[in-house]
Design a protein around this motif. Structure first.
Motif, PDB file in Angstrom:
ATOM      1  N   THR A   7      37.267  80.432  10.984  1.00  0.00           N
ATOM      2  CA  THR A   7      37.550  80.569  12.402  1.00  0.00           C
ATOM      3  C   THR A   7      36.308  80.882  13.208  1.00  0.00           C
ATOM      4  OG1 THR A   7      39.772  81.353  11.908  1.00  0.00           O
ATOM      5  CG2 THR A   7      38.905  81.890  14.081  1.00  0.00           C
ATOM      6  N   SER A 131      39.213  64.287  12.763  1.00  0.00           N
ATOM      7  CA  SER A 131      40.350  65.183  12.557  1.00  0.00           C
ATOM      8  C   SER A 131      40.141  66.044  11.324  1.00  0.00           C
ATOM      9  CB  SER A 131      41.646  64.381  12.404  1.00  0.00           C
ATOM     10  OG  SER A 131      41.988  63.711  13.587  1.00  0.00           O
ATOM     11  N   SER A 135      40.003  70.014  11.819  1.00  0.00           N
ATOM     12  CA  SER A 135      41.005  70.818  11.123  1.00  0.00           C
ATOM     13  C   SER A 135      40.353  71.822  10.175  1.00  0.00           C
ATOM     14  CB  SER A 135      41.962  69.913  10.341  1.00  0.00           C
ATOM     15  OG  SER A 135      42.764  69.163  11.211  1.00  0.00           O
ATOM     16  N   PHE A 138      38.781  74.735  12.476  1.00  0.00           N
ATOM     17  CA  PHE A 138      39.660  75.509  13.358  1.00  0.00           C
ATOM     18  C   PHE A 138      40.887  76.005  12.615  1.00  0.00           C
ATOM     19  CE2 PHE A 138      37.061  73.331  16.372  1.00  0.00           C
ATOM     20  CZ  PHE A 138      37.076  74.102  17.527  1.00  0.00           C
ATOM     21  N   SER A 139      40.980  77.332  12.464  1.00  0.00           N
ATOM     22  CA  SER A 139      42.232  77.955  12.042  1.00  0.00           C
ATOM     23  C   SER A 139      43.028  78.336  13.281  1.00  0.00           C
ATOM     24  CB  SER A 139      41.969  79.193  11.182  1.00  0.00           C
ATOM     25  OG  SER A 139      41.448  78.816   9.931  1.00  0.00           O
ATOM     26  N   ARG A 142      43.988  75.174  16.549  1.00  0.00           N
ATOM     27  CA  ARG A 142      43.807  73.865  15.916  1.00  0.00           C
ATOM     28  C   ARG A 142      44.496  72.765  16.713  1.00  0.00           C
ATOM     29  NH1 ARG A 142      45.679  73.725   9.979  1.00  0.00           N
ATOM     30  NH2 ARG A 142      43.789  74.980   9.752  1.00  0.00           N
ATOM     31  N   LEU A 146      42.537  69.609  18.283  1.00  0.00           N
ATOM     32  CA  LEU A 146      42.903  68.244  17.933  1.00  0.00           C
ATOM     33  C   LEU A 146      43.347  67.456  19.165  1.00  0.00           C
ATOM     34  CD1 LEU A 146      44.834  68.837  14.581  1.00  0.00           C
ATOM     35  CD2 LEU A 146      42.667  67.603  14.846  1.00  0.00           C
ATOM     36  N   ASP A 288      50.339  74.400  19.129  1.00  0.00           N
ATOM     37  CA  ASP A 288      49.855  75.747  18.839  1.00  0.00           C
ATOM     38  C   ASP A 288      50.916  76.813  19.091  1.00  0.00           C
ATOM     39  OD1 ASP A 288      47.295  75.256  17.886  1.00  0.00           O
ATOM     40  OD2 ASP A 288      46.402  75.230  19.883  1.00  0.00           O
ATOM     41  N   TYR A 339      48.026  67.140  13.029  1.00  0.00           N
ATOM     42  CA  TYR A 339      48.405  68.545  12.909  1.00  0.00           C
ATOM     43  C   TYR A 339      49.373  68.763  11.744  1.00  0.00           C
ATOM     44  CZ  TYR A 339      49.947  73.235  14.166  1.00  0.00           C
ATOM     45  OH  TYR A 339      50.234  74.578  14.139  1.00  0.00           O
ATOM     46  N   SER A 342      47.955  68.841   8.288  1.00  0.00           N
ATOM     47  CA  SER A 342      47.298  70.097   7.921  1.00  0.00           C
ATOM     48  C   SER A 342      48.301  71.193   7.567  1.00  0.00           C
ATOM     49  CB  SER A 342      46.398  70.582   9.066  1.00  0.00           C
ATOM     50  OG  SER A 342      47.157  71.119  10.139  1.00  0.00           O
ATOM     51  N   LYS A 347      44.532  71.298   1.863  1.00  0.00           N
ATOM     52  CA  LYS A 347      43.391  70.971   2.727  1.00  0.00           C
ATOM     53  C   LYS A 347      42.456  69.940   2.109  1.00  0.00           C
ATOM     54  CE  LYS A 347      40.394  74.798   1.233  1.00  0.00           C
ATOM     55  NZ  LYS A 347      39.596  75.955   1.679  1.00  0.00           N
ATOM     56  N   LEU A 410      47.992  78.268   8.818  1.00  0.00           N
ATOM     57  CA  LEU A 410      46.819  77.739   9.510  1.00  0.00           C
ATOM     58  C   LEU A 410      45.515  78.027   8.767  1.00  0.00           C
ATOM     59  CD1 LEU A 410      47.763  78.462  13.211  1.00  0.00           C
ATOM     60  CD2 LEU A 410      47.366  76.218  12.190  1.00  0.00           C
TER      61      LEU A 410
END
Length: 432
Positions: A7, A131, A135, A138-139, A142, A146, A288, A339, A342, A347, A410
């Motif tokens: 993050t 993407s 991804s 970003f935790s 995200r 995106l 989000d 999204y 993920s 991952k 996340l």
């Protein structure tokens, strides 16, 4: 892995938001360019060569099929080798194909070969590589990140029709292909070569796996056998892509066939793309804060109404409203795919899974373009497409609503190992 590291940890030279910004720039000159150019430049091109309109739509279908193949290949390469080198090489192929289109002779076979070349490189100017990077970095936020990234596709659809139309008036259709092709070569290649990077922790895990003779993450075959979400998401995206891209590819000829002037028809196409641009930003924000299948389903319901208006209406105002609603669906599907991949898959399988989902996304685009083209050839209008296209949107909504709770948090931890994730609502909000 410590989620705080992903993050907050910057790269050695860049703030993580630069990966979003440069990804946006790549997509601004990305795969949507082909659809726009064939829309705007297709008529003067066929007029010069004496071709049927179906030649252009078939070329776009061939290109789109190759896009899907290149996306799958790139997804596998990203998970094995990282995004930078494979993406730069493929982006160069894509741009070169557009430049070659400016010198295509009156030969349909050569035209189709160039379409194949463009599609073979177009995986790199689709969202998959960026993407994957966004991804990973970003935790938190995200969905928003995106959404901003994907807005590059919408911005391309808004700006490119005017650029293509201006170049058409200034340099002719050949000059338009040449100039835009140069831009679509230089910008993505420079971004991938000098900016794009994965977090150090992610690369370390990937390299460790390779040193042990394996690839990090689960294989596509394993996920296809064991995960119902794999097929639910993939087929839903295929169906919505068939509806939205099928219509987008025909907006200009569909409108001019109803007596709408060429300039107004191009404006309607741009409004559709502008709507998709806004939808990408809004969808990212909503993802989000709310459960992704619910977000997507609500937007796709509106998209179904837009399908009806865009095909059935014969005056400017309802056509614009239909374009806005279809643009909502067009904008949401890429965000949703990136999204949800993920949140439902490991991952280190992200590139492979998203590559396959975008492969079906591309196949859906090709199928939708082919379907409308054939319906037009058979009936002389697009009206017969209303029922099958709306049916595909409804089916996609049903599939997404069957996805169930998120499988990963996340910070990429398995939901089964994390407390407080016993239902979709909890899974959707526990990381925030």
């Amino acid at each position: 892995m410590n989620s705080a590291a992903l993050t907050t940890a910057p790269s050695r030279t860049l703030n993580r938001w630069w990966y979003v910004a440069t990804g946006f720039l790549t997509l601004l000159f990305g795969t949507t360019v082909v659809n726009v150019l064939f829309n705007v430049l297709g008529k003067p091109m066929t007029a010069e060569f004496g071709w049927e309109r179906s030649v252009i739509s078939n070329g776009l279908s061939v290109e789109t099929i190759m896009v899907g193949i290149s996306i799958v290949a790139l997804g596998i390469l990203i998970d094995r080798h990282g995004p930078r080198i494979p993406s730069a090489l493929m982006a160069a192929i894509f741009g070169t194909g557009l430049i070659l289109m400016s010198v295509v002779p009156n030969n349909q076979a050569i035209f189709y070969l160039i379409c194949i070349l463009i599609g073979a490189g177009a995986g790199a100017v689709n969202p998959i590589a960026h993407s994957t990077v966004v991804s990973a970095w970003f935790s938190d936020r995200r969905g928003t990140a995106l959404g901003i990234l994907m807005a590059g596709l919408g911005a391309c659809g808004v700006l490119m029709p005017y650029l293509a139309n201006w170049m058409l008036d200034l340099l002719g259709w050949r000059g338009a292909f040449a100039v835009i092709g140069v831009l679509c070569t230089a910008i993505p290649v420079l971004v991938y070569t000098f900016v794009t990077r994965m977090p150090p922790e992610h690369d370390a895990e990937r390299l460790t796996a390779r040193a042990n003779g394996r690839t990090a993450g689960e294989s596509l075959l394993t996920l296809a056998r064991q995960s119902r979400q794999f097929w639910l998401l993939s087929i839903a995206i295929f169906l919505v892509s068939s509806a939205t891209f099928g219509l987008m590819s025909q907006v200009v000829p569909m409108s001019t066939d109803k007596g709408i002037e060429q300039g107004t028809a191009v404006t309607i196409l741009s409004i559709l793309s502008l709507s998709s641009l806004g939808a990408r930003l809004l969808t990212g924000y909503l993802l989000d804060h709310f459960f992704a299948p619910f977000v997507a389903s609500g937007i796709f319901v509106a998209c179904g109404g837009g399908v009806y208006l865009l095909i059935a209406a014969d005056s400017v105002v309802p056509l614009i409203l239909g374009a806005i609603l279809v643009g909502w669906g067009l904008g949401a599907e890429g965000d949703v795919a990136a999204y949800m991949t993920s949140r439902y898959f490991p991952k280190h399988s992200y590139g492979r899974v998203l590559g396959f989902v975008y492969f079906l996304y591309a196949m859906g685009s090709a199928f939708g373009i082919f379907l409308l083209g054939q319906l037009y050839s058979a009936t002389g209008s697009y009206t017969a497409g209303i029922v099958p296209i709306i049916g595909m949107v409804v089916a996609a909504i049903a599939l997404l609503l069957c996805m169930g709770a998120y499988r990963y948090t996340l910070d990429h931890e398995s939901v089964e190992a994390a407390p407080g994730h016993s239902n979709p609502a909890a899974a959707a909000t526990a990381d925030r």
